[in-house]
Design a protein around this motif. Structure first.
Motif, PDB file in Angstrom:
ATOM      1  N   CYS A  84       0.866  -1.183   0.000  1.00 38.92           N
ATOM      2  CA  CYS A  84       0.000   0.000   0.000  1.00 38.92           C
ATOM      3  C   CYS A  84       0.896   1.224   0.000  1.00 38.92           C
ATOM      4  O   CYS A  84       1.911   1.233   0.686  1.00 38.92           O
ATOM      5  CB  CYS A  84      -0.850   0.054   1.263  1.00 38.92           C
ATOM      6  N   HIS A  89      -1.591   3.562   7.619  1.00 38.18           N
ATOM      7  CA  HIS A  89      -2.677   2.759   8.177  1.00 38.18           C
ATOM      8  C   HIS A  89      -2.160   1.369   8.534  1.00 38.18           C
ATOM      9  O   HIS A  89      -1.023   1.028   8.243  1.00 38.18           O
ATOM     10  CB  HIS A  89      -3.842   2.658   7.178  1.00 38.18           C
ATOM     11  N   HIS A  91      -3.360  -3.069   9.095  1.00 34.34           N
ATOM     12  CA  HIS A  91      -4.204  -4.078   8.457  1.00 34.34           C
ATOM     13  C   HIS A  91      -4.748  -5.108   9.423  1.00 34.34           C
ATOM     14  O   HIS A  91      -4.023  -5.583  10.295  1.00 34.34           O
ATOM     15  CB  HIS A  91      -3.406  -4.869   7.409  1.00 34.34           C
TER      16      HIS A  91
HETATM   17 ZN   LIG Z   1      -3.122  -1.222   3.207  1.00 35.74          ZN
END
Ligand SMILES: [Zn+2]
Ligand SMILES: [Zn+2]
Ligand SMILES: [Zn+2]
Length: 135
Positions: A84, A89, A91
């Protein structure tokens, strides 16, 4: 990261563009979840007769080093997925099918206050379990 960006990374790092390298990127782009070297080998075999596990593994590690793929250990086996590249962020990762769900809250927001005298360089945070489909 999409296919085009991944190919750019290869080129920028002086790696030749080959059908094999593109097929590996296509595989992870299409799958869009964590997969093993074995999964990739099965996908490649029909088009690359006799392709070795070694070749598969070498490419996976190269892609991991270049930041095209990210890796994690699931059920005692290394798994890879397309990295990503947008905002920070974490997961949730399904241990059955390897799909991920983005978690936008970062636990560091809460933890930082307990480490006020420490210099934090990096952090890792993943949640494992079963997605709704695999339950
Ligand atoms: Zn991700
Ligand atoms: Zn699942
Ligand atoms: Zn975080």
């Amino acid at each position: 990261m999409n296919v085009q960006e991944a190919l750019e990374v290869l080129k920028d790092n002086g790696y030749k563009y080959t059908g094999k390298r593109k097929d590996i990127i296509d595989f992870f782009s299409k799958e869009n979840r964590y997969r093993t070297a074995k999964d990739l080998l099965q996908y490649m075999e029909p088009n690359y007769n006799g392709i070795s596990f070694d070749t598969i593994y070498r490419n996976l590690h190269l892609y991991n080093e270049l930041g095209i793929l990210e890796a994690t250990e699931l059920n005692g086996e290394k798994h890879f997925r397309m990295k990503c590249d947008h905002h920070h962020h974490h997961h949730f990762i399904c241990k059955e099918c390897g799909i991920t769900k983005e978690i936008r809250h970062c636990p560091m927001d809460v933890i930082n206050s307990e480490l006020s005298n420490f210099e934090i360089e990096d952090h890792k945070f993943e949640i494992y379990g079963r997605c709704p489909e695999c339950q």
